[in-house]
Motif scaffolding. Structure first.
Motif, short mmCIF file in Angstrom:
data_model
loop_
_atom_site.label_atom_id
_atom_site.label_comp_id
_atom_site.label_asym_id
_atom_site.label_seq_id
_atom_site.Cartn_x
_atom_site.Cartn_y
_atom_site.Cartn_z
N VAL A 49 -34.75 -4.30 -41.17
CA VAL A 49 -34.11 -3.48 -42.19
C VAL A 49 -32.60 -3.74 -42.22
N GLY A 50 -32.01 -3.99 -41.06
CA GLY A 50 -30.60 -4.33 -41.01
C GLY A 50 -30.30 -5.61 -41.79
N PHE A 51 -31.18 -6.61 -41.64
CA PHE A 51 -31.02 -7.84 -42.42
C PHE A 51 -31.06 -7.55 -43.92
N VAL A 52 -32.01 -6.71 -44.32
CA VAL A 52 -32.15 -6.37 -45.74
C VAL A 52 -30.90 -5.66 -46.25
N CYS A 53 -30.33 -4.77 -45.43
CA CYS A 53 -29.10 -4.07 -45.83
C CYS A 53 -27.97 -5.06 -46.09
N PHE A 115 -36.08 2.52 -33.63
CA PHE A 115 -35.82 1.95 -34.95
C PHE A 115 -34.33 2.02 -35.29
N SER A 116 -33.72 3.18 -35.08
CA SER A 116 -32.31 3.36 -35.44
C SER A 116 -31.40 2.49 -34.58
N MET A 117 -31.77 2.32 -33.30
CA MET A 117 -30.96 1.45 -32.42
C MET A 117 -31.08 -0.01 -32.85
N GLY A 118 -32.28 -0.43 -33.23
CA GLY A 118 -32.45 -1.79 -33.72
C GLY A 118 -31.66 -2.02 -35.00
N ASN A 122 -28.12 -4.42 -35.32
CA ASN A 122 -28.03 -5.52 -36.28
C ASN A 122 -26.86 -5.32 -37.24
N LEU A 123 -26.64 -4.09 -37.68
CA LEU A 123 -25.55 -3.84 -38.61
C LEU A 123 -24.19 -4.08 -37.96
N LEU A 124 -24.10 -3.92 -36.64
CA LEU A 124 -22.84 -4.15 -35.92
C LEU A 124 -22.74 -5.56 -35.36
N ASN A 125 -23.70 -6.40 -35.70
CA ASN A 125 -23.71 -7.77 -35.20
C ASN A 125 -22.76 -8.63 -36.05
N PRO A 126 -21.64 -9.09 -35.49
CA PRO A 126 -20.68 -9.86 -36.29
C PRO A 126 -21.24 -11.19 -36.78
#
Length: 214
Positions: A49-53, A115-118, A122-126
């Motif tokens: 989901v982070g990738f999709v965001c 789920f939220s940690m995953g 990902n969202l904080l992955n530079p």
């Protein structure tokens, strides 16, 4: 329609990035080891989901935002560098832990938390932020249709490769952990190698003057 060369280029770049130790790999491997493969799969869904965001944000003009407002890029860059530095220190400090070290003493975490940690990891992955902001646009061709449509297609390629690689690593984490547990020297070498690579990437990210290109 995007060219096959663009698809292949994005797939190769993402393969190289996914195989480099980073926040996603560390988080997924740790969760699979501590709580089992099901927990790893739930965490992996958050990563997806982070990738999709990021993909949707890029299609909405994230690259243009970073170009028009350099301070926005600087904030993302420094936040990501600090996060990578924190992860690196967690492995390099005395008594630090390898992402593949068995940690059965950790308390279980709910599926919602997994789920939220995953997702947050990902969202904080530079690496992912810079990939979407600076790298994917390089594979776009003005003759191949609207920019947003090309970005969506290239992003889907990146997501498929990224999730596949991370999934394989997550599923094999327990077996790798068992191998390293009986070889403490190899475990220590792996911990310092992973922490060192994260530290180098943190410095590279913090000192870069603009979006990283490959």
């Amino acid at each position: 329609m995007i060219a096959l060369s663009a698809i292949g280029g994005v797939a190769l770049v993402e393969l190289g990035m996914a195989l480099t130790p980073g926040p996603n790999m560390i988080h997924l491997a740790s969760r699979a080891i501590t709580q089992g493969r099901r927990a790893g799969l739930v965490s992996l869904s958050g990563t997806a989901v982070g990738f999709v965001c990021y993909l949707l944000a890029s299609a909405a003009g994230l690259s243009a935002l970073f170009t028009a407002v350099p301070v926005a890029y600087t904030v993302v860059k420094l936040a990501g560098a600090a996060y990578l530095g924190y992860l690196a220190w967690g492995m390099l400090k005395p008594g630090g832990r390898s992402p593949f070290a068995p940690a059965q003493d950790l308390p279980p975490v709910s599926d919602a938390r997994l789920f939220s940690m995953g997702l947050l990891t990902n969202l904080l992955n530079p690496k992912i932020a810079l990939l979407y902001a600076a790298l994917l646009p390089q594979f776009m061709d003005p003759q191949s249709g609207p920019a947003w449509a090309q970005l969506l297609q290239l992003g889907c390629v990146q997501i498929v490769v990224g999730i596949t690689v991370n999934g394989v690593i997550m599923l094999g984490a327990a077996r790798v952990s068992g191998f390293l547990a009986t070889r403490p020297r190899v475990m220590t070498a792996q911990r310092f190698a992973s922490g060192g690579m994260l530290g180098i990437f943190a410095l590279r990210t913090a000192l870069s003057r603009g979006p990283v290109s490959t």
